[in-house]
Design a protein around this motif. Structure first.
Motif, PDB file in Angstrom:
ATOM      1  N   GLU A 167       0.897  -1.039   0.141  1.00  0.00           N
ATOM      2  CA  GLU A 167       0.034  -0.145   0.055  1.00  0.00           C
ATOM      3  C   GLU A 167       0.663   1.418  -0.284  1.00  0.00           C
ATOM      4  OE1 GLU A 167      -2.062  -2.898   2.736  1.00  0.00           O
ATOM      5  OE2 GLU A 167      -0.396  -2.797   2.028  1.00  0.00           O
ATOM      6  N   HIS A 168       1.845   1.297   0.602  1.00  0.00           N
ATOM      7  CA  HIS A 168       2.417   2.714   0.782  1.00  0.00           C
ATOM      8  C   HIS A 168       4.493   1.388   0.131  1.00  0.00           C
ATOM      9  CE1 HIS A 168      -0.386   4.594   3.274  1.00  0.00           C
ATOM     10  NE2 HIS A 168      -0.833   3.223   3.771  1.00  0.00           N
ATOM     11  N   PRO A 169       4.745   2.042  -0.872  1.00  0.00           N
ATOM     12  CA  PRO A 169       5.888   1.640  -1.676  1.00  0.00           C
ATOM     13  C   PRO A 169       6.690   1.422  -0.726  1.00  0.00           C
ATOM     14  CG  PRO A 169       3.906   2.111  -2.809  1.00  0.00           C
ATOM     15  CD  PRO A 169       3.753   3.063  -2.300  1.00  0.00           C
ATOM     16  N   TYR A 170       7.998   1.182  -0.885  1.00  0.00           N
ATOM     17  CA  TYR A 170       9.583   1.485  -0.705  1.00  0.00           C
ATOM     18  C   TYR A 170       9.921   2.695  -0.626  1.00  0.00           C
ATOM     19  CZ  TYR A 170      15.013   0.765  -0.712  1.00  0.00           C
ATOM     20  OH  TYR A 170      16.129   1.829  -0.253  1.00  0.00           O
ATOM     21  N   PRO A 171      10.942   3.945  -0.290  1.00  0.00           N
ATOM     22  CA  PRO A 171      11.232   3.570   1.341  1.00  0.00           C
ATOM     23  C   PRO A 171      10.235   4.251   2.020  1.00  0.00           C
ATOM     24  CG  PRO A 171      12.660   5.541  -0.354  1.00  0.00           C
ATOM     25  CD  PRO A 171      11.368   4.753  -1.563  1.00  0.00           C
ATOM     26  N   ALA A 172       8.743   4.221   2.001  1.00  0.00           N
ATOM     27  CA  ALA A 172       7.866   4.924   2.892  1.00  0.00           C
ATOM     28  C   ALA A 172       8.381   4.091   4.533  1.00  0.00           C
ATOM     29  CB  ALA A 172       6.661   4.811   2.264  1.00  0.00           C
ATOM     30  N   VAL A 204      18.597   4.296   9.468  1.00  0.00           N
ATOM     31  CA  VAL A 204      18.696   5.355  10.035  1.00  0.00           C
ATOM     32  C   VAL A 204      19.842   5.886  10.491  1.00  0.00           C
ATOM     33  CG1 VAL A 204      17.034   6.735  12.288  1.00  0.00           C
ATOM     34  CG2 VAL A 204      16.329   4.856  10.777  1.00  0.00           C
ATOM     35  N   ALA A 205      20.390   4.735  11.818  1.00  0.00           N
ATOM     36  CA  ALA A 205      22.095   5.106  11.941  1.00  0.00           C
ATOM     37  C   ALA A 205      22.533   5.904  10.636  1.00  0.00           C
ATOM     38  CB  ALA A 205      22.274   4.148  12.824  1.00  0.00           C
ATOM     39  N   GLN A 206      22.451   5.569   9.951  1.00  0.00           N
ATOM     40  CA  GLN A 206      23.950   6.440   9.208  1.00  0.00           C
ATOM     41  C   GLN A 206      22.971   6.979   8.072  1.00  0.00           C
ATOM     42  OE1 GLN A 206      23.807   2.972   5.584  1.00  0.00           O
ATOM     43  NE2 GLN A 206      25.188   1.908   6.754  1.00  0.00           N
ATOM     44  N   ALA A 207      21.860   7.466   8.292  1.00  0.00           N
ATOM     45  CA  ALA A 207      21.479   8.914   7.873  1.00  0.00           C
ATOM     46  C   ALA A 207      21.223  10.064   9.090  1.00  0.00           C
ATOM     47  CB  ALA A 207      19.909   9.308   7.540  1.00  0.00           C
ATOM     48  N   LEU A 208      21.644   9.444  10.129  1.00  0.00           N
ATOM     49  CA  LEU A 208      21.591  10.242  11.209  1.00  0.00           C
ATOM     50  C   LEU A 208      23.170  11.186  11.361  1.00  0.00           C
ATOM     51  CD1 LEU A 208      19.424   8.795  13.950  1.00  0.00           C
ATOM     52  CD2 LEU A 208      19.084  11.252  12.634  1.00  0.00           C
ATOM     53  N   VAL A 209      24.408  10.296  10.821  1.00  0.00           N
ATOM     54  CA  VAL A 209      25.531  11.200  11.151  1.00  0.00           C
ATOM     55  C   VAL A 209      25.950  11.925  10.917  1.00  0.00           C
ATOM     56  CG1 VAL A 209      26.627   8.597  10.923  1.00  0.00           C
ATOM     57  CG2 VAL A 209      26.523  10.350   8.737  1.00  0.00           C
ATOM     58  N   VAL A 251      20.255   2.174   2.059  1.00  0.00           N
ATOM     59  CA  VAL A 251      19.555   2.259   2.514  1.00  0.00           C
ATOM     60  C   VAL A 251      17.892   0.985   2.825  1.00  0.00           C
ATOM     61  CG1 VAL A 251      16.596   3.219   2.963  1.00  0.00           C
ATOM     62  CG2 VAL A 251      18.296   5.020   2.034  1.00  0.00           C
ATOM     63  N   PHE A 252      18.496  -0.084   0.751  1.00  0.00           N
ATOM     64  CA  PHE A 252      18.515  -0.784   1.607  1.00  0.00           C
ATOM     65  C   PHE A 252      19.262  -2.597   2.051  1.00  0.00           C
ATOM     66  CE2 PHE A 252      17.200  -4.923  -0.448  1.00  0.00           C
ATOM     67  CZ  PHE A 252      15.506  -5.389  -0.718  1.00  0.00           C
TER      68      PHE A 252
END
Length: 404
Positions: free
Chosen positions: A152-157, A198-203, A318-319
């Protein structure tokens, strides 16, 4: 009327069991596994439910995915007098907050939990017991994130929701009695993948406090080599069979299952990327002790440009967080990684551990010698359903949390 219903369900059960017996090869549980019969029973119950889901969809009763989601949600536990539990929205993301009622001096640690389910299954309700366990046994405030599900909500939602919820909590932690410097993200299976991403996105987010740690429970980390030793050794070990793993991953990304065979042969990775990734993803980096149950080096197959185009999202960090650049890996927080011997994803965890070790990131590694995929999730349901390995895993995680 009652007799007719009984006959109907008896015939239905036989039909589903026979269909699944022929569709799925017999499970292979290595000798020496102490709870062998229990795992066999659990495996065939899962297969039966998958078969029933397919049947219900074919006859128009309910879609396969909604039936399996309902089953995974299970029966909610009784109210817990020891906890404050409240449903909230972090921006547009549903969350449930668990907080101990017992008073404490100072602020507590905060845990964001991302559930597993390959981005298509799982929910706050399904992980109610797990989050309550961590809240009570580590005296923490736990935020269970109800991210949107595919298709219903495709990746990367799913990733976007987890990131949104994390940033919101980091900015408002004190409102919930949480020390912003003691926030930990945690997830199991694909939830572990989301936690790592998420950890990688926050660095590089300089306007936010740094994460205290990340806890990654039998995570999926890469889609470059799907024939690592753990994939070969555990391809028929319940509950995450290799074929099922790949099929669910393709469904998550809305890729047709007809490419499954070519994906197994790594035809989706061009030579230049193979050269780049081989310094991070290679059976050469798996310790010999994990090859003792058998391993045969893969044969290289011709590259398919068409398949690469379809599978390109699979090579995004991300994947596949194992494919992040060194500059990102070097800035990650202290990490707890849990791997299971009888899990196709075991080697993903081992390879990520190596990357973190190589960059001087402190890693606590818990390897469950009799562990299999999903064992920690089952442990929260109590003695009748839990396996020894899952109980051990929960204790190790809580011990790690208490040090944070």
């Amino acid at each position: 009327m009652e007799l007719l219903l009984m006959v109907f369900f008896a015939v239905l059960t036989v039909f589903v069991v026979i269909a699944f017996y022929y569709e799925h090869p017999k499970a292979e549980i290595p000798h020496g596994f102490s709870q062998r019969q229990k795992l066999y029973v659990f495996h065939y119950i899962i297969n039966f439910l998958f078969g029933l889901a397919k049947f219900f969809e074919k006859v128009g009763i309910m879609s396969e995915i909604h039936f399996l989601r309902t089953v995974m949600d299970g029966i909610p536990p009784f109210k817990d007098k020891q906890l404050f539990i409240k449903d909230l929205m972090f921006e547009k993301v549903k969350v449930r907050i668990y907080k101990p009622k017992i008073s404490t001096t100072g602020q507590r640690r905060g845990i964001l939990y991302f559930h597993g389910g390959v981005g298509q299954y799982g929910s706050i309700r399904a992980y109610e017991r797990t989050c309550r366990y961590f809240t009570k046994n580590s005296n923490s405030v736990v935020v269970s994130v109800g991210y949107r599900l595919a298709p219903e909500h495709p990746y990367p939602a799913q990733f976007e929701d987890c990131l949104t919820a994390t940033i919101h909590f980091m900015r408002t932690a004190q409102d919930y009695g949480v020390d912003p410097s003691r926030i930990i993200i945690c997830g199991d299976s694909s939830g572990g993948t989301l936690a790592a991403a998420v950890a990688q996105a926050l660095v590089n987010k300089r306007d936010l406090p740094k994460l205290r740690a990340q806890i990654l429970i039998y995570p999926f980390f890469q889609c470059v080599d799907l024939d690592l030793p753990s994939y070969q050794q555990n391809k028929q070990v319940p509950i995450l069979l290799k074929k099922r793993t790949l099929a669910l991953g393709l469904k998550y990304l809305n890729i047709d299952l007809s490419v499954l065979g070519a994906m197994r042969k790594a035809c989706h990775v061009p030579e230049d990327l193979q050269l780049k990734y081989q310094k991070w993803v290679s059976p050469d980096y798996i310790p010999d002790e994990f090859k003792a149950r058998g391993y045969k080096p893969s044969t290289r197959h011709p590259f398919s440009k068409e398949l690469h185009t379809l599978a390109k999202p699979m090579l995004d960090p991300v994947f596949s967080p194992l494919l992040a650049e060194d500059s990102v890996i070097a800035q990650l927080p202290e990490t707890f990684i849990l791997t299971c011997e009888f899990d196709v994803l075991r080697d993903d965890g081992l390879l990520y551990k190596k990357r973190l070790d190589d960059h001087g990131i402190k890693v606590t590694w818990c390897h469950l010698q009799e562990g299999f995929h999903g064992t920690v999730f089952l442990a929260a349901y109590g003695r009748a359903i839990a396996f020894h390995s899952g109980n051990k895993g929960l204790v190790k995680i809580v011990n790690f949390l208490r040090l944070m």
